[in-house]
Design an enzyme around this catalytic site. Structure first.
Site, PDB file in Angstrom:
ATOM      1  N   HIS A  56      -5.490   4.656  -0.957  1.00 43.19           N
ATOM      2  CA  HIS A  56      -6.094   4.097  -2.171  1.00 43.19           C
ATOM      3  C   HIS A  56      -4.937   3.703  -3.076  1.00 43.19           C
ATOM      4  O   HIS A  56      -3.892   4.351  -3.060  1.00 43.19           O
ATOM      5  CB  HIS A  56      -6.923   5.127  -2.935  1.00 43.19           C
ATOM      6  CG  HIS A  56      -8.082   5.702  -2.178  1.00 43.19           C
ATOM      7  ND1 HIS A  56      -7.998   6.855  -1.456  1.00 43.19           N
ATOM      8  CD2 HIS A  56      -9.358   5.271  -2.071  1.00 43.19           C
ATOM      9  CE1 HIS A  56      -9.176   7.126  -0.915  1.00 43.19           C
ATOM     10  NE2 HIS A  56     -10.023   6.177  -1.265  1.00 43.19           N
ATOM     11  N   ASP A  59      -3.606   6.762  -4.745  1.00 42.90           N
ATOM     12  CA  ASP A  59      -2.915   7.793  -3.963  1.00 42.90           C
ATOM     13  C   ASP A  59      -1.415   7.578  -4.095  1.00 42.90           C
ATOM     14  O   ASP A  59      -0.623   8.522  -4.067  1.00 42.90           O
ATOM     15  CB  ASP A  59      -3.249   7.694  -2.464  1.00 42.90           C
ATOM     16  CG  ASP A  59      -4.721   7.882  -2.177  1.00 42.90           C
ATOM     17  OD1 ASP A  59      -5.398   8.527  -2.993  1.00 42.90           O
ATOM     18  OD2 ASP A  59      -5.185   7.381  -1.137  1.00 42.90           O
TER      19      ASP A  59
END
Ligand code: NOJ
Ligand code: MG
Length: 387
Positions: A56, A59
């Site tokens: 993501h 992340d």
């Protein structure tokens, strides 16, 4: 781990970095593992033999990072990718953590929230292009509802379509070699989520402006949560050329999203998914989307184990496909030819007349042997390693 089950690049294993960053927090308890950064996760995955990683935006790059901080992280990530050879195989936008998305992103009532979500997704597409990521996932974490009196699902689907169409145009405009992939899930975190199954996703895709750019990545656990058969779900996407990625894990039917390791539950079912991918020469990545048990204090046994299990499944698929008795039983069943089978292949008035005029013997047809008990037993014997 037995040597022969070590991952090979050709297995194309990928892990969500969020899987190894997962710290074991659940609704009832706090973290049980120390934090690791996205970059450390990527480094560790490379060291353990993964071919790729999925991510993501947040992340890797914290939600509130400055442009300068983001640039530094991306530069370091690229250094890791270059020195280890690990690839950024799929990316996605986190449209579910921040409270601004508490009632959805692309399906929010609020047009400003929808626009902000599209802006965030465009930024992710820029990052994906920069990292040579070819698949961008759309998992609608908050796209759903609990209160049906508060949200019209027809409106929600229309909003979703508008956003996905916009992102496709952006990809075309930028000439990015990126495909979008919708990840269905029936519920959790929302009471009900839009596009809950593969079939829903496939039907929705056909209503888009550029359906060829959008596919789906079913997830084993999500399929089992819906009480469906993963083999059939993945097959439906594969059969129409829409299986752009696969998310693999273990899950008990009908429960909360357990996201267990490959093989931790549903061994026979995941075996058939593995068989499907092998039989039809699926060329994408085998992405693990799971997390270590909360009882683990570091994630690497989990990582090794998932790849090892998949490699063992491949071995079992080969064993079944080459099993003489299995082939002898199955061969004649799938190769049956009736006098009118060809007529079904194409509608013509003559074929229709032929079919109508044929005198069938249903009683005779009904007693043809179907040795399914034996076939299923062979599958079990292969899986249990006794053949
Ligand atoms: C977290 C979800 O649990 C997972 O299934 C999904 O693939 C990723 N987010 C991607 O958004
Ligand atoms: Mg997933």
């Amino acid at each position: 781990m037995a040597k022969s089950y070590k991952p090979r690049k050709s297995d194309k294993f990928a892990f969500g970095v969020w899987c190894v960053m997962n710290r074991g927090r659940d609704p009832f308890g706090v973290e049980t593992r120390p934090a690791i950064t996205g970059l450390e996760a990527v480094r560790g995955l490379a060291k353990h033999g993964a071919y790729g990683f999925e991510y993501h935006d947040n992340d890797l790059i914290p939600f509130d990072a400055t442009a300068g901080e983001a640039r530094k992280i991306v530069a370091e990530l690229k250094r890791i990718m270059k020195s280890t050879g690990i690839r950024a195989t799929a990316g996605t936008t986190n449209l579910f953590t921040h409270p601004v998305f508490r009632d959805g992103a692309f399906t929010s009532h609020d047009p400003e929230v929808r626009a902000f979500a599209v802006q965030k997704a465009m930024n992710l597409l820029d990052l994906a292009a920069d990292l040579d990521t070819r698949v961008v996932l759309l998992w609608g974490g908050r796209e759903g509802a609990e209160v049906d009196g508060a949200k019209d699902p027809v409106d929600a689907l229309q909003h979703l379509r508008e956003c996905v169409n916009f992102l496709c145009e952006y990809i075309i405009d930028r000439r990015y070699p990126i495909l979008l992939s919708i990840e269905p899930k029936p519920n959790e975190p929302r009471g009900d989520m839009y596009l809950p199954t593969t079939g829903h996703a496939l039907a929705f895709i056909e209503t888009l402006e550029h359906p060829f750019m959008v596919g789906t990545n079913p997830e084993f656990a999500h399929v089992k949560m819906a009480g469906l058969n993963p083999y059939h779900e993945y097959a439906q996407a594969l059969e129409v050329g829409k299986l752009f990625d696969v998310h693999m894990n273990g899950q008990k039917v009908g429960r909360f999203d357990q996201d267990m390791s490959i093989g931790a539950d549903g061994l026979k079912e995941i075996f058939f998914v593995c068989k499907l991918l092998k039989d039809y020469a699926y060329a994408g990545t085998v992405a693990v989307d799971a997390h270590p048990f909360r009882t683990e204090i570091e994630p690497w046994d989990f990582v090794d184990r998932c790849m090892c299990s998949w490699r063992m499944l491949i071995e079992k698929v080969d064993a079944l496909n080459s099993d003489r008795e299995y082939r002898q039983l199955l061969g004649p069943l799938v190769a049956q030819k009736g006098p009118l089978a060809a007529a079904l292949g194409q509608y013509t008035a003559a074929n229709a007349a032929k079919l109508r005029g044929h005198a069938y013997r249903p009683d005779k047809m009904a007693v043809r042997p179907l040795p399914y008990e034996r076939i299923d037993q062979i599958v079990n014997e292969v899986l249990m390693g006794v053949r």
